[in-house]
Design an enzyme around this catalytic site. Sequence first.
Site, mmCIF file in Angstrom:
data_model
loop_
_atom_site.group_PDB
_atom_site.id
_atom_site.type_symbol
_atom_site.label_atom_id
_atom_site.label_comp_id
_atom_site.label_asym_id
_atom_site.label_seq_id
_atom_site.Cartn_x
_atom_site.Cartn_y
_atom_site.Cartn_z
ATOM 1 N N MET A 216 36.078 2.408 15.654
ATOM 2 C CA MET A 216 36.818 3.373 16.461
ATOM 3 C C MET A 216 36.520 3.114 17.932
ATOM 4 O O MET A 216 35.360 3.161 18.336
ATOM 5 C CB MET A 216 36.298 4.759 16.059
ATOM 6 C CG MET A 216 37.306 5.871 16.004
ATOM 7 S SD MET A 216 38.804 5.587 15.061
ATOM 8 C CE MET A 216 38.183 5.587 13.394
ATOM 9 N N HIS A 217 37.531 2.813 18.723
ATOM 10 C CA HIS A 217 37.257 2.593 20.147
ATOM 11 C C HIS A 217 38.425 2.920 21.072
ATOM 12 O O HIS A 217 38.292 2.833 22.291
ATOM 13 C CB HIS A 217 36.827 1.151 20.391
ATOM 14 C CG HIS A 217 37.971 0.183 20.326
ATOM 15 N ND1 HIS A 217 38.512 -0.231 19.140
ATOM 16 C CD2 HIS A 217 38.703 -0.405 21.296
ATOM 17 C CE1 HIS A 217 39.517 -1.044 19.380
ATOM 18 N NE2 HIS A 217 39.664 -1.174 20.683
#
Length: 374
Positions: free
Chosen positions: A213-214
């Site tokens: 997740m980024h």
Amino acid sequence: MIKKKVHLIVGARPNFMKMAPLYREFAKYSEQFEVKLIHTGQHYDDRMSKFFFIDLLLPEPDEYLEVGSGSHGVQTARIMERYEKVLLADRPDLVIVAGDVNSTIACALDAAKLHIPVAHLEAGLRSWDRSMPEELNRLMTDAISDYLLIPSKDARFNLLQEGIPENKIYFVGNIMIDSLIQHRKKAENSNILAKLDLHKADNTRADFVLITMHRPSNVDNEDSLLILLNTFKQLSEKIRLIFPIHPRARKNMKKYNLENDFESITNLMLIDPIGYYDFMKLQMTAKFVVTDSGGIQEETTFFGIPCLTVRPNTERPITIVEGTNELVGLSAEKIMAESAKILQGNFKMGRIPQFWDGRTAERIVQIFINEFEK
Ligand code: UD1
């Protein structure tokens, strides 16, 4: 014969696995091409950069621009300022940029303004969502590139719609798959499962979900992080979660004082970013993947592993139509519903799209051999 000078641009983590196969393929024609690897330094942590050079067998870059982090304006401008100097000193015959990061547009724009031909690797992908910085980078890079090297057929349609002439478009396939195929054996031999203790007492493999997740929309604000926290809590009651954490996400968890909340979820393992082989191994062996990455949507399709993409849209629709990807948005309900389908064995099967065959670098180098012979 005068050698043609080619610059291959890398800057951020997802660029490295796209340029490595191309670098190696050009090296086979060293009497025709002089190839330089230019690293902008957009990603600079060892775990985001150096370790990938080692795993992917890339040499030290010929130029390292050390731009580091900054706002979009600052980072893009810094790359442009520094790369222009390299271009003026070296005057290459061709600049190849990849993907959709700030390094991609910055270097493409520098080259185009100096009338140096630009090739865009992974051209023509569109999410139709201009709130994403990557979509703007893709649009602008494609508009000024001379060679649009597309990974899948849908990209041709997008480019033609934008008025790009047909004769600039080349369907070469997905170069990331070249890297996967080249390194698959080494990935299979990675000992990451043992390191993370992902074995049951009877020595069979424990099921797990791999998470990455980024995206700014998922990790840059507190509300989104709270939704993720709540989702992972629920999901971790069903299955073990492994989450190698991107520096951007870690920074924001700290900022909103949520790091401990994530750390304290039993059955969720937060780990530092990991190398290419280890990550491949986790992807190949995961029960499924939850991600907001672009490339991972494609890699899971290649491996036939279900992928839940935490975004409202994707620039890689072929992974949904042909592959194993499904969009779930930032919604705990949707993620839980699709996870249940996977765990019950009711999720769709996929197939590998055309030209995701490990030979994309070959096709690209042949294009430039032909072009320069003209
Ligand atoms: C960039 C790309 C994104 C890509 C992602 C892959 C753009 C606009 N975005 O996002 O498309 O999916 O890379 O990782 O180019 N940081 C570190 N160490 C590093 C790099 C970054 O600590 O080596 C931290 C810094 O705090 C920085 C933040 O991460 O401010 C964001 O880095 P940046 O390069 O701006 O964008 P990414 O989120 O990595």
